[in-house]
Write a protein that holds these residues in place. Structure first.
Motif, PDB file in Angstrom:
ATOM      1  N   ILE A 244      33.290  42.265  43.059  1.00  0.00           N
ATOM      2  CA  ILE A 244      32.370  41.279  42.495  1.00  0.00           C
ATOM      3  C   ILE A 244      32.145  41.636  41.034  1.00  0.00           C
ATOM      4  O   ILE A 244      31.609  42.703  40.719  1.00  0.00           O
ATOM      5  CB  ILE A 244      31.034  41.241  43.254  1.00  0.00           C
ATOM      6  CG1 ILE A 244      31.269  40.844  44.718  1.00  0.00           C
ATOM      7  CG2 ILE A 244      30.062  40.270  42.590  1.00  0.00           C
ATOM      8  CD1 ILE A 244      30.020  40.802  45.563  1.00  0.00           C
ATOM      9  N   TYR A 245      32.566  40.761  40.146  1.00  0.00           N
ATOM     10  CA  TYR A 245      32.425  41.015  38.709  1.00  0.00           C
ATOM     11  C   TYR A 245      31.089  40.470  38.219  1.00  0.00           C
ATOM     12  O   TYR A 245      30.797  39.282  38.363  1.00  0.00           O
ATOM     13  CB  TYR A 245      33.594  40.398  37.946  1.00  0.00           C
ATOM     14  CG  TYR A 245      34.890  41.128  38.209  1.00  0.00           C
ATOM     15  CD1 TYR A 245      35.167  42.335  37.572  1.00  0.00           C
ATOM     16  CD2 TYR A 245      35.800  40.642  39.143  1.00  0.00           C
ATOM     17  CE1 TYR A 245      36.340  43.035  37.843  1.00  0.00           C
ATOM     18  CE2 TYR A 245      36.976  41.340  39.411  1.00  0.00           C
ATOM     19  CZ  TYR A 245      37.236  42.531  38.760  1.00  0.00           C
ATOM     20  OH  TYR A 245      38.383  43.234  39.030  1.00  0.00           O
ATOM     21  N   VAL A 246      30.295  41.371  37.665  1.00  0.00           N
ATOM     22  CA  VAL A 246      28.979  41.012  37.126  1.00  0.00           C
ATOM     23  C   VAL A 246      29.123  41.062  35.609  1.00  0.00           C
ATOM     24  O   VAL A 246      28.853  42.076  34.967  1.00  0.00           O
ATOM     25  CB  VAL A 246      27.896  41.990  37.630  1.00  0.00           C
ATOM     26  CG1 VAL A 246      26.506  41.540  37.174  1.00  0.00           C
ATOM     27  CG2 VAL A 246      27.947  42.094  39.155  1.00  0.00           C
ATOM     28  N   ASP A 247      29.591  39.951  35.043  1.00  0.00           N
ATOM     29  CA  ASP A 247      30.054  39.985  33.654  1.00  0.00           C
ATOM     30  C   ASP A 247      29.587  38.804  32.807  1.00  0.00           C
ATOM     31  O   ASP A 247      30.083  38.588  31.704  1.00  0.00           O
ATOM     32  CB  ASP A 247      31.584  40.056  33.617  1.00  0.00           C
ATOM     33  CG  ASP A 247      32.249  38.804  34.185  1.00  0.00           C
ATOM     34  OD1 ASP A 247      31.527  37.917  34.684  1.00  0.00           O
ATOM     35  OD2 ASP A 247      33.485  38.708  34.131  1.00  0.00           O
ATOM     36  N   GLY A 248      28.647  38.032  33.325  1.00  0.00           N
ATOM     37  CA  GLY A 248      28.162  36.885  32.559  1.00  0.00           C
ATOM     38  C   GLY A 248      29.178  35.776  32.420  1.00  0.00           C
ATOM     39  O   GLY A 248      28.996  34.852  31.628  1.00  0.00           O
ATOM     40  N   GLY A 249      30.269  35.855  33.172  1.00  0.00           N
ATOM     41  CA  GLY A 249      31.273  34.808  33.178  1.00  0.00           C
ATOM     42  C   GLY A 249      32.495  35.063  32.330  1.00  0.00           C
ATOM     43  O   GLY A 249      33.358  34.182  32.201  1.00  0.00           O
ATOM     44  N   ILE A 250      32.636  36.255  31.760  1.00  0.00           N
ATOM     45  CA  ILE A 250      33.755  36.534  30.852  1.00  0.00           C
ATOM     46  C   ILE A 250      35.104  36.288  31.524  1.00  0.00           C
ATOM     47  O   ILE A 250      35.993  35.635  30.961  1.00  0.00           O
ATOM     48  CB  ILE A 250      33.698  37.979  30.317  1.00  0.00           C
ATOM     49  CG1 ILE A 250      32.487  38.158  29.393  1.00  0.00           C
ATOM     50  CG2 ILE A 250      34.974  38.330  29.561  1.00  0.00           C
ATOM     51  CD1 ILE A 250      32.351  39.566  28.855  1.00  0.00           C
ATOM     52  N   LEU A 251      35.277  36.800  32.736  1.00  0.00           N
ATOM     53  CA  LEU A 251      36.577  36.697  33.387  1.00  0.00           C
ATOM     54  C   LEU A 251      36.870  35.292  33.909  1.00  0.00           C
ATOM     55  O   LEU A 251      37.993  35.013  34.332  1.00  0.00           O
ATOM     56  CB  LEU A 251      36.667  37.700  34.537  1.00  0.00           C
ATOM     57  CG  LEU A 251      36.805  39.169  34.137  1.00  0.00           C
ATOM     58  CD1 LEU A 251      36.770  40.062  35.371  1.00  0.00           C
ATOM     59  CD2 LEU A 251      38.095  39.410  33.361  1.00  0.00           C
ATOM     60  N   ALA A 252      35.874  34.429  33.857  1.00  0.00           N
ATOM     61  CA  ALA A 252      36.070  33.070  34.370  1.00  0.00           C
ATOM     62  C   ALA A 252      36.655  32.119  33.337  1.00  0.00           C
ATOM     63  O   ALA A 252      37.034  30.994  33.667  1.00  0.00           O
ATOM     64  CB  ALA A 252      34.734  32.513  34.857  1.00  0.00           C
ATOM     65  N   THR A 253      36.734  32.548  32.074  1.00  0.00           N
ATOM     66  CA  THR A 253      37.089  31.606  31.035  1.00  0.00           C
ATOM     67  C   THR A 253      37.866  32.292  29.906  1.00  0.00           C
ATOM     68  O   THR A 253      37.811  33.516  29.771  1.00  0.00           O
ATOM     69  CB  THR A 253      35.817  30.966  30.446  1.00  0.00           C
ATOM     70  OG1 THR A 253      36.156  30.044  29.413  1.00  0.00           O
ATOM     71  CG2 THR A 253      34.882  32.009  29.878  1.00  0.00           C
ATOM     72  N   ILE A 254      38.568  31.517  29.120  1.00  0.00           N
ATOM     73  CA  ILE A 254      39.248  32.082  27.948  1.00  0.00           C
ATOM     74  C   ILE A 254      38.347  32.045  26.710  1.00  0.00           C
ATOM     75  O   ILE A 254      38.731  32.476  25.645  1.00  0.00           O
ATOM     76  CB  ILE A 254      40.570  31.340  27.648  1.00  0.00           C
ATOM     77  CG1 ILE A 254      40.302  29.857  27.325  1.00  0.00           C
ATOM     78  CG2 ILE A 254      41.552  31.500  28.783  1.00  0.00           C
ATOM     79  CD1 ILE A 254      41.520  29.125  26.816  1.00  0.00           C
ATOM     80  N   GLY A 255      37.145  31.520  26.862  1.00  0.00           N
ATOM     81  CA  GLY A 255      36.238  31.489  25.709  1.00  0.00           C
ATOM     82  C   GLY A 255      34.912  30.884  26.091  1.00  0.00           C
ATOM     83  O   GLY A 255      34.802  30.123  27.059  1.00  0.00           O
TER      84      GLY A 255
END
Length: 260
Positions: A244-255
């Protein structure tokens, strides 16, 4: 909400003397778990245990190096003897060396892999024995966005964290039939004492993280607590082998989405 309760559970968290490890340990304690903290140095361990106790939590500490299999086996046996059982293991201890691959000595590469990958393997193997016998247990590995992404000057760290992702899946595959769940948390970029110098307005890396993160901010250590509690509790009993990535959405998008 009882499925999220950790009352009566004992949680062993490696390296949780500060930062993200401490934030996750606090979350587990708030949910009712007794804390057992490890570190390879006595002074920071004692200081951390004092902080936990001041917060009203039941906590104790053990000094040993998670990469020393013989010593780790002895200490885990002592922990189980003194506390009865280990219900939750959080493999949080880790290091990073920021050195370009061409400049990194092989010995330093091995050191990072030893702590960040071999250490979790040793601890998981030792703790899982009694979890399997009891048909109950939760193991949480602390991965990273570098489990998915490469970056310059962190070849050893990324290699270890990528390996830890696959170790998580492999151990989950082996131990699921014993009702032992092995999952992982992948933190993004967080506001800690280590990142304080680069989190000032105008710093290029600060601006990069803010612009790259869909949430538009650095994570706060407390943002990890809920995920740790979830993976440590009965609420996640049918979740296994996941990161589970807790990253504010970084890995979900290219920007980061535009404001337009």
């Amino acid at each position: 909400m009882n499925s999220f309760s950790l009352q009566g559970k004992t949680a062993l968290i490696t390296g949780a003397t500060h930062g993200l490890g401490m934030a996750m340990a606090v979350g587990l304690a708030q949910a009712g778990a007794e804390l057992i903290i490890t570190n390879n140095l006595k002074e920071p361990l004692d200081a951390a245990i004092e902080q936990y106790i001041d917060l009203g939590f039941k906590a104790s500490g053990y000094v040993f190096d998670v990469t020393d299999e013989v010593e780790a086996e002895k200490q885990v046996a002592d922990i189980e003897k003194n506390h009865g059982k280990i219900d939750i293991l959080v493999n949080n201890a880790g290091i990073i060396l920021r050195v370009l691959a061409l400049d990194m000595p092989v010995a330093d590469f091995r050191k990072v892999v030893d702590v960040d990958l071999i250490g979790p393997f040793i601890m998981s193997k030792l703790v899982a024995k009694n979890m399997i016998e009891r048909r109950s247990g939760k193991i949480i590995n602390i991965c990273s966005m570098m489990s998915e992404l490469g970056r310059d000057n962190v070849s050893a760290y990324a290699s270890a964290k990528g390996g830890l992702k696959m170790l998580t899946r492999s151990l989950a595959t082996e131990w699921a039939k014993y009702n032992v769940q092995v999952n992982a948390i992948g933190p993004g970029y967080f506001a800690t004492s280590q990142t304080a110098p680069i989190r000032v307005d105008g710093h290029p890396f600060n601006d990069f993280i803010i612009s790259r993160t869909p949430a538009g901010r650095w994570g706060e250590p407390e943002d990890l607590a809920g995920t740790a509690v979830f993976l440590a509790s009965e609420a996640s009993n049918f979740i296994n082998g996941q990161v589970i990535y807790v990253d504010g959405g970084i890995l979900a998008t290219i920007g980061k989405p535009s404001n337009e």
